[in-house]
Enzyme design. Structure first.
Site, mmCIF file in Angstrom:
data_model
loop_
_atom_site.group_PDB
_atom_site.id
_atom_site.type_symbol
_atom_site.label_atom_id
_atom_site.label_comp_id
_atom_site.label_asym_id
_atom_site.label_seq_id
_atom_site.Cartn_x
_atom_site.Cartn_y
_atom_site.Cartn_z
ATOM 1 N N LYS A 75 -3.757 31.648 -3.581
ATOM 2 C CA LYS A 75 -3.317 32.717 -2.680
ATOM 3 C C LYS A 75 -4.569 33.412 -2.156
ATOM 4 O O LYS A 75 -5.533 33.609 -2.908
ATOM 5 C CB LYS A 75 -2.435 33.702 -3.454
ATOM 6 C CG LYS A 75 -1.855 34.823 -2.605
ATOM 7 C CD LYS A 75 -0.895 35.704 -3.408
ATOM 8 C CE LYS A 75 -0.282 36.812 -2.578
ATOM 9 N NZ LYS A 75 0.666 37.649 -3.345
ATOM 10 N N SER A 150 5.269 38.524 -1.305
ATOM 11 C CA SER A 150 4.147 38.290 -0.434
ATOM 12 C C SER A 150 3.508 36.916 -0.588
ATOM 13 O O SER A 150 2.762 36.485 0.302
ATOM 14 C CB SER A 150 3.080 39.357 -0.676
ATOM 15 O OG SER A 150 2.561 39.235 -1.987
ATOM 16 N N SER A 174 6.496 39.424 -5.905
ATOM 17 C CA SER A 174 5.874 38.479 -4.977
ATOM 18 C C SER A 174 5.624 37.070 -5.483
ATOM 19 O O SER A 174 5.265 36.201 -4.680
ATOM 20 C CB SER A 174 4.563 39.054 -4.467
ATOM 21 O OG SER A 174 4.834 39.971 -3.450
HETATM 22 N N1 GLN Z 1 7.823 43.406 -1.732
HETATM 23 C C1 GLN Z 1 7.127 44.287 -2.618
HETATM 24 C C2 GLN Z 1 6.189 45.154 -1.827
HETATM 25 O O1 GLN Z 1 6.149 45.009 -0.655
HETATM 26 C C3 GLN Z 1 6.392 43.508 -3.663
HETATM 27 C C4 GLN Z 1 5.183 42.838 -3.162
HETATM 28 C C5 GLN Z 1 4.373 42.211 -4.246
HETATM 29 O O2 GLN Z 1 4.872 41.904 -5.319
HETATM 30 N N2 GLN Z 1 3.094 42.025 -3.964
HETATM 31 O O3 GLN Z 1 5.489 45.949 -2.341
#
Ligand code: GLN
Length: 483
Positions: A75, A150, A174
């Protein structure tokens, strides 16, 4: 070659059925062929082939471990020495990391080959990969739909067989949410199990890296490399790392599963609920007992998370000021203009929204009302899990309220987007490990089953995932056009 498991790939390399260079070329070719998915931000063709050559040399003198010569992808939140690390943001579009994240160093040390860096929501803020400066990623199961976020590039790459295994990070869901929407296996480890050194910070008390793979068996091999104490991360936990593959086949006879009733409410798509109940029934056949549990504070998870995560991100992202690294605006008039224009021009709107919410929650006069309150709620949620996990071995439930939604469907309504994480966020607030495994399809789109365990129970979770994957074949399905 691209449909083999990591264990099969490792065996193939060792028996000289194919070389690491051949394997790497196969995946590089698939990445080129399926560019329309937009899963990668950077493809590191040259360095990947060099690493593959080095791996072949090591393998021919019978050196190296299980991952030697295996292509993986990172990632784009993990710093990689000498190559672009963008975190999905215009702010870091010109950033060449001066060092490797510990996770990256661990993979290098294991002899893995890095194919490139995967697309993601900007600074990991999002649930659909649509906040990326590099554009949305497409879900291989339905290219009009999002892959989740994400870690959307990560999930799409594994589902489309562009990489056999990848990394992701999970601050509020995410790893698990995109794994669920793309039909792959994703494990968010216990907070502190995997080093955060060199993993660009979003919300430091919640962020955790983990494996995203096709199966629990493959995830165990990645965890073996990713997990461990790191003196460079002050929240890394000094705990021995078990052999994650050793207990994969343990019996599940007598396993006690708790189903939190708050997970099965009206927001949950009824077809997903049915798939989860069918998966739980499969576990009963494997010898598990099921009881209902209640976690009354779960409903407070979303508001508490969005205060805490925004507060932490507003502090973490203050380092991007246009001075030391990253984007700098043209011809600033003075220092203040340099700061404001650099940040104003380089951050996307979701990141700005979070910074505004976070600075507001932390400001004098509001701190007690919002931030402190959210931390108190966080404790209540942790206590709910502690109570529930005192009576059962694991909790099971859905990962997402619905299957993959269409690109653009939720971008106009941040609250709708935040609700995507309704079943994942509480686990981060408590710091627990949890896994998403493929558990069926609704209208041709994958459904994930979430398994939540006690602190440092990753080996147990992988065992639970593996036993299920031996009696089901959801995880072996390949999206059309990517066979
Ligand atoms: N969707 C959540 C956020 O926008 C989690 C994102 C994540 O786990 N990085 O914060």
């Amino acid at each position: 070659m691209h449909n083999k498991t990591l264990t099969e790939l490792a065996a193939g390399l060792r028996s000289k059925q194919f070389s690491s260079v051949e394997l790497t070329q196969t995946f590089l070719q698939r990445i080129r062929q399926h560019q329309q998915l937009n899963a990668f931000i950077t493809v590191s063709e040259e360095t990947a082939l060099q690493q593959a050559q080095a791996a072949d040399a090591a393998l021919s003198s019978s050196q190296g471990g299980v991952l030697t010569g295996i292509p993986i992808a990172q990632k784009d939140i993990f710093c990689t020495l000498g190559s672009k690390t963008s975190c999905g943001s215009k702010m870091l579009d010109n950033f060449i990391a001066p060092y490797d994240a510990t996770v990256v160093a661990n993979f290098n040390h294991a002899g893995a080959v890095m194919l490139g860096k995967l697309n993601m929501d900007e600074f990991a803020m999002g649930s659909s990969n649509e906040t990326s400066f590099y554009g949305p990623v497409r879900n291989p199961w339905d290219t009009d739909c999002v892959p989740g976020g994400s870690s959307g590039g990560s999930a799409a790459a594994v589902a489309a067989r562009l990489a056999p295994a990848v990394t992701g990070t999970d601050t509020g869901g995410s790893i698990r949410q995109p794994a669920a929407l793309c039909g792959i296996t994703g494990l968010k480890p216990t907070y502190g199990r995997v080093s955060r050194y060199g993993m660009i910070a979003y919300a430091s008390s919640l962020d955790q890296g983990g494996p995203m793979t096709r199966s629990a068996e493959d995830a165990a091999l990645l965890m073996q490399v990713m997990a461990g104490f790191d003196a460079k991360d002050s929240t890394s936990v000094e705990q021995p790392v078990p052999d994650y593959s050793a207990s994969l086949n343990d019996s599940l006879q007598g396993l006690k599963i708790g189903l939190p009733k708050e997970f099965f409410t009206a927001e949950l798509d009824s077809h997903i609920a049915a798939a989860i109940h069918a998966a739980v029934a499969e576990y009963q056949k494997l010898g598990a007992e099921v009881v209902e549990v209640s976690m009354p504070n779960l409903q407070l998870a979303i508001p508490a998370y969005y205060v805490i995560a925004s507060a932490e991100c507003s502090s973490n992202l203050s380092r991007y000021d246009g001075v030391r690294f990253g984007y700098r605006c043209q011809n600033p008039e003075d220092l203040s203009d340099l700061y404001t224009r650099s940040r104003g021009e380089a951050f996307g709107s979701e990141v700005k929204r979070r910074i505004l919410m976070g600075t507001y929650a932390l400001s004098a006069g509001y701190y007690d009302a919002y931030y402190l309150k959210a931390q108190q709620v966080r404790r209540l949620i942790s206590d709910d899990f502690k109570r529930a996990l005192a009576d059962v071995d694991v909790l099971m439930g859905p990962v997402t309220p619905s299957t993959a939604f269409r690109i653009g469907e939720k971008t106009g309504d941040p609250i709708q987007m935040y609700l995507e994480d309704i079943y994942t966020i509480a686990i981060n607030l408590a710091g627990l490990p949890a896994m998403s495994i493929p558990a069926g399809f609704v209208d041709g789109k994958p459904v994930g089953l979430q398994v939540i365990g006690n602190y440092f129970s990753e080996a147990k979770l992988l065992n639970i995932g593996h036993r299920y994957q031996q009696v089901t074949d959801w995880h072996q399905q390949v999206p059309k056009g990517f066979e």
